[in-house]
Design a protein around this motif. Structure first.
Motif, PDB file in Angstrom:
ATOM      1  N   VAL A   1     -60.158 -81.892 -36.368  1.00  0.00           N
ATOM      2  CA  VAL A   1     -61.078 -81.339 -36.723  1.00  0.00           C
ATOM      3  C   VAL A   1     -61.859 -80.252 -35.970  1.00  0.00           C
ATOM      4  O   VAL A   1     -61.550 -80.119 -34.756  1.00  0.00           O
ATOM      5  CB  VAL A   1     -62.358 -82.349 -36.843  1.00  0.00           C
ATOM      6  CG1 VAL A   1     -63.847 -81.726 -36.778  1.00  0.00           C
ATOM      7  CG2 VAL A   1     -62.223 -83.235 -37.885  1.00  0.00           C
ATOM      8  N   GLU A   2     -61.838 -78.968 -36.539  1.00  0.00           N
ATOM      9  CA  GLU A   2     -62.337 -77.776 -35.764  1.00  0.00           C
ATOM     10  C   GLU A   2     -63.790 -77.397 -35.944  1.00  0.00           C
ATOM     11  O   GLU A   2     -64.468 -78.334 -36.794  1.00  0.00           O
ATOM     12  CB  GLU A   2     -61.546 -76.479 -36.234  1.00  0.00           C
ATOM     13  CG  GLU A   2     -60.185 -76.533 -36.438  1.00  0.00           C
ATOM     14  CD  GLU A   2     -59.468 -75.373 -37.071  1.00  0.00           C
ATOM     15  OE1 GLU A   2     -58.832 -74.594 -36.419  1.00  0.00           O
ATOM     16  OE2 GLU A   2     -59.843 -75.070 -38.276  1.00  0.00           O
ATOM     17  N   GLY A   3     -64.246 -76.573 -35.108  1.00  0.00           N
ATOM     18  CA  GLY A   3     -65.781 -76.388 -35.002  1.00  0.00           C
ATOM     19  C   GLY A   3     -66.588 -77.336 -34.527  1.00  0.00           C
ATOM     20  O   GLY A   3     -67.769 -77.427 -34.969  1.00  0.00           O
TER      21      GLY A   3
ATOM     22  N   PHE B   1     -57.625 -85.614 -33.337  1.00  0.00           N
ATOM     23  CA  PHE B   1     -58.001 -84.545 -32.515  1.00  0.00           C
ATOM     24  C   PHE B   1     -58.970 -83.697 -33.058  1.00  0.00           C
ATOM     25  O   PHE B   1     -59.471 -83.451 -34.048  1.00  0.00           O
ATOM     26  CB  PHE B   1     -56.580 -83.619 -32.523  1.00  0.00           C
ATOM     27  CG  PHE B   1     -55.393 -84.278 -32.488  1.00  0.00           C
ATOM     28  CD1 PHE B   1     -54.779 -85.172 -31.173  1.00  0.00           C
ATOM     29  CD2 PHE B   1     -54.291 -84.488 -33.334  1.00  0.00           C
ATOM     30  CE1 PHE B   1     -53.804 -85.546 -31.145  1.00  0.00           C
ATOM     31  CE2 PHE B   1     -53.116 -85.266 -33.538  1.00  0.00           C
ATOM     32  CZ  PHE B   1     -52.870 -85.764 -32.111  1.00  0.00           C
ATOM     33  N   ALA B   2     -59.613 -83.059 -31.855  1.00  0.00           N
ATOM     34  CA  ALA B   2     -60.793 -82.346 -32.060  1.00  0.00           C
ATOM     35  C   ALA B   2     -60.699 -81.129 -31.208  1.00  0.00           C
ATOM     36  O   ALA B   2     -59.996 -81.082 -30.277  1.00  0.00           O
ATOM     37  CB  ALA B   2     -61.996 -83.008 -31.819  1.00  0.00           C
ATOM     38  N   GLN B   3     -61.397 -80.082 -31.979  1.00  0.00           N
ATOM     39  CA  GLN B   3     -61.349 -78.852 -31.319  1.00  0.00           C
ATOM     40  C   GLN B   3     -62.757 -78.001 -31.324  1.00  0.00           C
ATOM     41  O   GLN B   3     -63.142 -78.119 -32.456  1.00  0.00           O
ATOM     42  CB  GLN B   3     -60.055 -77.865 -31.692  1.00  0.00           C
ATOM     43  CG  GLN B   3     -60.102 -76.481 -31.460  1.00  0.00           C
ATOM     44  CD  GLN B   3     -59.045 -75.633 -32.008  1.00  0.00           C
ATOM     45  OE1 GLN B   3     -58.338 -76.186 -33.167  1.00  0.00           O
ATOM     46  NE2 GLN B   3     -58.639 -74.582 -31.661  1.00  0.00           N
ATOM     47  N   GLY B   4     -63.220 -77.278 -30.560  1.00  0.00           N
ATOM     48  CA  GLY B   4     -64.428 -76.519 -30.851  1.00  0.00           C
ATOM     49  C   GLY B   4     -65.031 -76.071 -29.330  1.00  0.00           C
ATOM     50  O   GLY B   4     -64.739 -76.573 -28.571  1.00  0.00           O
ATOM     51  N   TYR B   5     -66.220 -75.240 -29.609  1.00  0.00           N
ATOM     52  CA  TYR B   5     -66.777 -74.862 -28.425  1.00  0.00           C
ATOM     53  C   TYR B   5     -67.297 -75.934 -27.435  1.00  0.00           C
ATOM     54  O   TYR B   5     -67.182 -75.817 -26.175  1.00  0.00           O
ATOM     55  CB  TYR B   5     -68.054 -73.819 -28.952  1.00  0.00           C
ATOM     56  CG  TYR B   5     -67.508 -72.343 -29.070  1.00  0.00           C
ATOM     57  CD1 TYR B   5     -66.084 -72.187 -29.047  1.00  0.00           C
ATOM     58  CD2 TYR B   5     -68.318 -71.544 -29.543  1.00  0.00           C
ATOM     59  CE1 TYR B   5     -65.727 -71.032 -29.655  1.00  0.00           C
ATOM     60  CE2 TYR B   5     -67.870 -70.275 -29.861  1.00  0.00           C
ATOM     61  CZ  TYR B   5     -66.502 -69.896 -29.894  1.00  0.00           C
ATOM     62  OH  TYR B   5     -66.010 -68.752 -30.345  1.00  0.00           O
TER      63      TYR B   5
END
Length: 763
Positions: free
Chosen positions: A562-564, A581-585
Motif C-alpha cells: 500500500v502506497e501513500g 508492505f507499506a510505503q508513504g511519507y
C-alpha cells in the motif's frame, strides 16, 4: 498477374481436388467389384487392384503440391493410371467399349473444373483420350457401337468438359481479379494513389523481417508545413491538389523498391534501403522537390525527420524516432531536415564510469541541463516491522545541488526520449544502490511498459545488475501505469525477466488502465495499490474496502503493497487489512541518504497495539448492539415450537428499530410463507424489483444459513452483506430450530446502513 492467379487457384483447388479424386478411388473399387459379377476370362484381381493404392498415393500428394506444374502433373498421372485400371478391368467382357464408355464421358467432365490452366486441361484431356483409345483399339466392336461411342464422346463428353473447364476457369479468374481489386483498394490511399498507413506498416514489417544481416534501412517522415491554412483560406480542393502533387514528387524522387505512403492527413512516410547518411540526402532532395510546388500564396514547404533502423527494433519504434526528429524540425523553424538523436548513452558504459569514480563516490550523470540523482523511499514489512526494500525515485539536480521540479524533469519535449530517460534512470539507480542499499534489501526499479517489453532489454538489465555486484533476485521491477505495451506483450516479457531472477510488481493498481485482467495476465509477485484505495469506502457506509481487496489479491497469490500511507489512521488500517508492505511519507520520505528505521518500527508496533486493544472493544460494541435481537429471536423460536403462529411469534421482534423483516427458511434454504416486515422495511426501488422478492430464491448458500445449521440452537449474527432485497448493507441473526416436520432456520434481517454502527471486529 497470371502466376499469382494460378498460385491462388492452387490454394483454392487443393481441397476440392482431394475430395473429388478420393471419391473417384472409391468409385474405381466399386467398378472392380462389379467386374467380378460378369462371366468371362478376367485379369487377376491383384493386378486390377494395384491401380487403387497408386491412385490413393496420388490423392495424398495433392495437398503437398507446391507448384502449378506439379499439381497438373499429378492430375495427368492420375487420369492415366485411372485409364489403365479401367482397361485392366474390362478385359474379357463381351462389350468392353460399353463398360468403358461411361468413364470416358464422365471422367473428363468431372475433371474439367479441377485443371488449373487451359494448358493443363488440353494436355490432360488429350492424354486421357489417347490412352483410352490406344487401350481399346484392339477390341472388336460393331459399327453401330462405334457410332454411339463417338456420339457420346464427341457430342457430349468433350463439349461439356470444355464448357465446365472454361466456365469454372473464368469464374476463378473473375473472383481473383475482384479479390485483387479489393486488396488494392484496401491498401491504397484514394486521393494520392500511394500506400495507406496499414499497408505501409505491413509491407515494412515484411521487409524488416526478410532483410539480410547487415542490411541498412531508414525511414523518412515528412509533414507539409502550414497545410491547415491552405485548406482554410483556399478550400479543400486546393489542399487535395497539393497532396496529389506532393505524392507525385515523392514517387519521382524515390527508387522503385522504396515504400512511399500517405500515413494520414498531410503526413507522408518513406522507407528506403539505405543508411542514415543516404536517407538524409534523399530527404534533402525531396525537400527541394516539394519546395518547387506552387500554392496560391507562394510555394509549398515541408519538414522532415529521418531515422535509421536499429537491430531488433520494430517498424513502429523506427517511425516513432523519425517522428520525434520531424517534431524537432517543426519546432526549429520548419522547411528543414532533422536526423534522429544518437542514443544518449550505453548503460553499461555509465556503470563503468561509476565504478571508476574518484574515492568510490558515485559520479553524477548529466542529462540535458542538469544531473540525474537517486532518492530512495523505504518500504516496510508490517508483520516484521522492518525495512525490506527501497523504491528508487529519479531526481534532477542543478550544478549547485538544488532539485529540478518533477514537472520539468519529466515534461514531454520533442528533443527528449522518454524511453532513454527510463533506461538512464535504471543505470543511475543501480550505481547508487550499490553503495547505499542495506544488505539483503530489495531495490524497486520503476520501468515504463514500452521499456519493459523492448526486445533484448531483459538481458541488458540483468547484465547491468550483475555489473554493480547485485543479484537480480534483489531487484523488483515496478511496471508503471502508462501507455506503451499490450498486456500480452508484458506477459511474455515478464517471463523473460523472471528467467533472470527478477521479481515483478505492478504499480498504482486501482488507477488508470489497471484492472484485474491485467494482473491475472502478467501475474506479478507484488501489487502496489494506489494510495487513494486506503481512503476508499463502500457506497453509503464508512467501512473501508481495503481489507476485501487485500484478501482478493492474496487469494490470487500476490503480495500487497500500500502506497501513500500518510497518517497514523491509515497505517492502522493497513495493518488491520493484512497488508504485507507499506510505503508513504509517514514511514519515510524519499531521500538521497537512507534514514534509520527505529522510530518507524515503534510507530508500526503502536499500530499493532491499537488494533489489539480496539478489537475487543469493537467486538463488545457489535455484540451489545446485536444481543437484543438474539434474545428476541430465541423467544420467537420458543413460541414457534409451542405452535404459536408466525405473526404472533415474531410480533415483538418485528417492532425492533433496525428490523427489516423476519423470516423462516426450510432445510433447502427456501422461504416458508411470507416474511414479516419491520420498521426498517422500505419499498424496493424499481431497479431492484426483479430480485426484491425473497420467496423466489434459495438462501442455503448464504453464510448466515450455513452458520446457523452448523450451530443448531445458537443464535448467530452474520457479517454485514449487501441485501438483494433492499440494496442496503444488512446483517442477519439466524437460529436453526428442529420442528416436528423437520429442521428450519428462522431469522431476522437488520438494516446496517446507518453511519456509526459497529461492524464485527473480524470483518
Amino acid at each position: 498477374m497470371r502466376e499469382r492467379f494460378h498460385r491462388r487457384s492452387l490454394e483454392h483447388q487443393r481441397p476440392l481436388s482431394t475430395v473429388t479424386m478420393a471419391f473417384t478411388v472409391v468409385a474405381f473399387l466399386c467398378f472392380v467389384a462389379a467386374r467380378d459379377f460378369v462371366d468371362g476370362p478376367a485379369v487377376p484381381l491383384a493386378y486390377r487392384l494395384t491401380c487403387a493404392p497408386v491412385l490413393a498415393l496420388l490423392v495424398l500428394a495433392i495437398p503437398r503440391a507446391k507448384s502449378t506444374w506439379l499439381f497438373g502433373a499429378i492430375g495427368v498421372a492420375y487420369s492415366l493410371v485411372l485409364t489403365a485400371g479401367i482397361a485392366l478391368n474390362i478385359v474379357g467382357v463381351q462389350q468392353p467399349l460399353l463398360w468403358a464408355l461411361p468413364a470416358m464421358v464422365v471422367i473428363p467432365i468431372c475433371a474439367a473444373p479441377l485443371w488449373l490452366t487451359p494448358t493443363h486441361y488440353f494436355v490432360g484431356s488429350a492424354l486421357f483420350y489417347a490412352a483410352a483409345f490406344a487401350l481399346l483399339s484392339g477390341e472388336s466392336r460393331t459399327h453401330d457401337l462405334d457410332v454411339v461411342a463417338w456420339m457420346w464422346i464427341a457430342a457430349i463428353g468433350m463439349p461439356t468438359s470444355a464448357v465446365y473447364h472454361f466456365g469454372f476457369y473464368r469464374f476463378r479468374r473473375n473472383h481473383f481479379l475482384l479479390e485483387s481489386q479489393l486488396a488494392q483498394l484496401a491498401a491504397t490511399d484514394p486521393l494520392t494513389g500511394l500506400q495507406n498507413r496499414r499497408s505501409f506498416v505491413k509491407q515494412a514489417e515484411r521487409r524488416l523481417d526478410n532483410s539480410q544481416p547487415g542490411a541498412r534501412v531508414s525511414a523518412i517522415f515528412l509533414d507539409i508545413d502550414n497545410f491547415k491554412s491552405l485548406n482554410d483560406r483556399f478550400g479543400h480542393a486546393a489542399g487535395d491538389q497539393v497532396l496529389y502533387q506532393v505524392a507525385q514528387a515523392l514517387m519521382e524522387e524515390t527508387a522503385a523498391e522504396d515504400s512511399v505512403s500517405r500515413v494520414g492527413g498531410e503526413e507522408f512516410a518513406v522507407l528506403l534501403q539505405d543508411g542514415l547518411t543516404g536517407a538524409l540526402q534523399t530527404a534533402e532532395r525531396l525537400r527541394g522537390a516539394i519546395a518547387a510546388i506552387e500554392r496560391p500564396d507562394g510555394y509549398l514547404t515541408a519538414s522532415f525527420g529521418v531515422a535509421e533502423h536499429r537491430g531488433g527494433e520494430t517498424i513502429m519504434a523506427l517511425l516513432d524516432r523519425a517522428d520525434e526528429a520531424l517534431l524537432r524540425a517543426k519546432h526549429s523553424g520548419r522547411n528543414r531536415v532533422c536526423a534522429e538523436r544518437a542514443p544518449p548513452f550505453e548503460p553499461l558504459q555509465l556503470l563503468a564510469g561509476e565504478a571508476s569514480a574518484q574515492g568510490g563516490a558515485a559520479a553524477r550523470y548529466r542529462w540535458e541541463d542538469y544531473y540525474l540523482a537517486s532518492h530512495f523511499q523505504p518500504l516496510y514489512s508490517l508483520s516484521h516491522q522492518k525495512q525490506v526494500g527501497f523504491e528508487a525515485l529519479l531526481r534532477g539536480e542543478q550544478d549547485d545541488g538544488t532539485l529540478v521540479p518533477p514537472m520539468v524533469l519529466f515534461a514531454p519535449r520533442p528533443s527528449s526520449d522518454e524511453g532513454a530517460l527510463d533506461r538512464a534512470s535504471h543505470a543511475v539507480h543501480l550505481a547508487h544502490a550499490r553503495t547505499r542499499l542495506p544488505a539483503e534489501a530489495w531495490l524497486f526499479l520503476n520501468i515504463l511498459p514500452a521499456t519493459f517489453i523492448a526486445d533484448g532489454y531483459a538481458d541488458k538489465l540483468a547484465a547491468m545488475v550483475c555489473a554493480v555486484g547485485l543479484e537480480p533476485e534483489r531487484v523488483i521491477l515496478e511496471i508503471l501505469e502508462s501507455h506503451g505495451g499490450s498486456v500480452d506483450d508484458m506477459s511474455r516479457a515478464a517471463a523473460l525477466y523472471r528467467a533472470h531472477g527478477f521479481l515483478i510488481a505492478v504499480d498504482d493498481f486501482g488507477a488508470g488502465q489497471s484492472n484485474l485482467d491485467r494482473l491475472f495476465r502478467i501475474r506479478p509477485d507484488l501489487v502496489k495499490l494506489d494510495g487513494e484505495l486506503i481512503r476508499a469506502t463502500g457506497h453509503g457506509i464508512e467501512q473501508p474496502i481495503l481489507p476485501k481487496l487485500v484478501s482478493l489479491l492474496h487469494h490470487a497469490g500476490m503480495l500487497v503493497v500500500v502506497e501513500g500511507v500518510e497518517t497514523t489512521e491509515e497505517l492502522i488500517l493497513a495493518v488491520e487489512s493484512n497488508v504485507d508492505f507499506a510505503q508513504g511519507y509517514l514511514l519515510g520520505r524519499p531521500a538521497a541518504e537512507i534514514a534509520p528505521p527505529e522510530s518507524v518500527r515503534r510507530r508500526i508496533d503502536d499500530a499493532f497495539n491499537v488494533i489489539a486493544q480496539g478489537r475487543a472493544h469493537q467486538h463488545a460494541l457489535f455484540e451489545s448492539e446485536v444481543e437484543p435481537y438474539r434474545s428476541a429471536l430465541r423467544l420467537a423460536a420458543d413460541a414457534l415450537l409451542r405452535g404459536v403462529a408466525m405473526e404472533e411469534a415474531f410480533a415483538s421482534l418485528a417492532t425492533f428499530e433496525r428490523c427489516v423483516s423476519c423470516f423462516i427458511l426450510d432445510d433447502a434454504g427456501r422461504q416458508i410463507g411470507r416474511e414479516l416486515p419491520g420498521p426498517a422495511w422500505r419499498s424496493v426501488v424499481a431497479s431492484l424489483h426483479p430480485v426484491a422478492n425473497p420467496r423466489d430464491a434459495r438462501w442455503d448458500h448464504r453464510p448466515y444459513f450455513r452458520n446457523a445449521v452448523l450451530l443448531p440452537g445458537v443464535a448467530v449474527a452474520s457479517n454485514p452483506y449487501l441485501s438483494l432485497a433492499s440494496g442496503r448493507p444488512c446483517i442477519a441473526v439466524t437460529l436453526a430450530v428442529q420442528f416436528a416436520a423437520g429442521r428450519s432456520v428462522i431469522g431476522v434481517e437488520l438494516d446496517w446502513s446507518a453511519l456509526g454502527l459497529p461492524w464485527p471486529a473480524s470483518d
